[in-house]
Write an enzyme that holds these catalytic residues in place. Structure first.
Site, PDB file in Angstrom:
ATOM      1  N   TYR A  68       0.857  -1.191   0.000  1.00  0.00           N
ATOM      2  CA  TYR A  68       0.000   0.000   0.000  1.00  0.00           C
ATOM      3  C   TYR A  68       0.888   1.234   0.000  1.00  0.00           C
ATOM      4  CZ  TYR A  68      -2.788   3.796   2.039  1.00  0.00           C
ATOM      5  OH  TYR A  68      -3.408   5.001   2.283  1.00  0.00           O
ATOM      6  N   GLU A  83      -3.746   7.545  -3.784  1.00  0.00           N
ATOM      7  CA  GLU A  83      -3.643   6.335  -2.970  1.00  0.00           C
ATOM      8  C   GLU A  83      -3.599   5.127  -3.889  1.00  0.00           C
ATOM      9  OE1 GLU A  83      -5.857   5.082   1.021  1.00  0.00           O
ATOM     10  OE2 GLU A  83      -7.056   4.599  -0.739  1.00  0.00           O
TER      11      GLU A  83
END
Ligand code: GDP
Ligand code: MN
Length: 380
Positions: A101, A187
């Site tokens: 991530y 993101e």
């Protein structure tokens, strides 16, 4: 403005950030053709301005064009978490070895940026931050200094050694992209490492700073593809500044500053505002009627607080405007009205004489807020 995943990935590609090959489809036939083009297998993903698609059935791996058409037919006909699905992204299937991530976002509390990375991708990042904060690397970035090599080393340190170079490259490019396109959030969840070692952005969540859209006409035109809230569209047409909030007290005021303080006094009185609405100058019967329609169309509203301070706008005109509006709009809830400033006495007299069963005139802003909060609570 939150971009659809495929729009974010177009920006990624333009900045040489590796991302899967994909084709946007707006019909089951297009999804089937796209899947055939991608070799007969694909991943079909709903395009919505909300996350959590993987868990909610919004991301499905398919092994034939027919299956892709079936999934697209199911997705395109439905809502996903109350968001209308008009497009799906059909992507090539990649051999994924690991999921990470990463994100970089504007951090208003520091006036800088916050970059985050973890080796535990694909998970809910808010949960990870609470349960295992040590697994999540967080680095503040001074915008004047930019993303420096030590930031990259710090962020990628928990990744497997053979993924750090590729992940660092993605970070540097994301940072450049953020500045070049005035983004407030990028993101990538998950950022994946493929079986051959390459690091690829498998998802893209991108937010563009609305105030900078004038500098990016190619991004501004994208907004036409997003479904618009009918209430907000109506308010915009009538030139009203309307923002939907979560509470029960509908708010109508004149002037942004006054409306902001109205939200504050309602909160102080224990109420919760249902919206921000600035009628602007004038507050004619026409504008007041549209404002009431907009505010009352929110089913959560249990009481409306109309807070007017007459300057150039005269309170007697506003009072007549409110009464005129009530000829056209059915007031299904009480309307607490506070008039002050130019011709306030005359305005109050007009409302008093009309003695409309739904209008509750109150002299001061604090008392009106308390009354509005009480009425909203009593109705609940
Ligand atoms: P989100 O749930 O809305 O964030 O949607 P994502 O784009 O992150 O997709 C959710 C999950 O689908 C990912 O975490 C992957 O595990 C899986 N996924 C998506 N694309 C592929 C793919 O090409 N191959 C494989 N094996 N899994 C995929
Ligand atoms: Mn994701």
């Amino acid at each position: 403005m939150d971009l659809y995943e495929h729009m974010g990935k177009d920006l990624f590609r333009a900045h040489a950030i590796a991302t899967p090959h994909g084709i946007v489809a707006t019909s089951p036939e297009e999804a089937a053709t796209a899947t055939a083009e991608l070799g007969g297998r694909s991943v079909v993903k709903v395009q919505v301005q909300v996350g959590g698609r993987g868990k909610g059935g919004g991301v499905v791996l398919v092994d034939s064009p027919e299956r892709a058409a079936e999934e697209a037919a199911r997705m395109l006909g439905s809502d996903f978490k109350e968001h209308e699905v008009t497009q799906v992204l059909v992507e090539e299937l990649l051999p994924i070895a690991r999921e990470f991530y990463t994100s970089i976002m504007l951090d208003r509390s520091t006036g800088g940026y916050l970059a985050m990375m973890t080796a535990e991708g694909g998970v809910d990042i808010e949960t990870l931050a609470v349960e295992r904060p040590e697994a999540l690397r967080r680095v503040g970035i001074d915008p004047a200094l930019g993303l420096r090599p030590w930031h990259v080393r710090e962020l990628t340190a928990t990744l497997p050694p053979d993924a750090r170079e590729g992940a660092g490259e993605v970070l540097r490019k994301v940072w450049d992209l953020l500045g070049a396109r005035d983004l407030t959030l990028v993101e990538v969840n998950p950022l994946v490492q493929l079986e051959d070692g390459a690091v690829v952005a498998l998802d893209a969540k991108v937010t563009v700073d609305d105030n900078a859209l004038f500098r990016h006409p190619d991004l501004e035109v994208l907004s036409a593809q997003f479904p618009i809230d009918p209430v907000e569209a109506r308010a915009r047409e009538a030139d009203l500044q309307y923002v939907k909030l979560d509470g029960e007290v509908g708010i109508i005021g004149n002037g942004a500053g006054l409306v902001m303080s109205t939200l504050d006094v309602v909160a102080q009185a224990g109420g919760r505002a249902a919206n921000f609405l600035d009628v602007g100058g004038g507050a004619s019967a026409e504008k007041m009627a549209t404002s009431l329609q907009v505010v009352l169309s929110d089913p959560a509203v249990r009481c409306v607080f109309i807070n007017i301070f007459g300057g150039i706008t005269r309170c007697d005109v506003v009072a007549a405007g409110i009464l005129g509006a009530l000829d056209r709009v059915e007031a299904r809830v009480p309307l607490v009205v506070r008039l002050d400033g130019t011709n306030a006495a005359e305005g109050r007299r007009i409302l008093g004489e009309a003695a409309h069963p739904r209008i509750v005139p109150v002299a001061t802003m604090d008392d009106a807020a308390a009354e509005a909060a009480r009425l909203a609570g009593a109705a609940a």
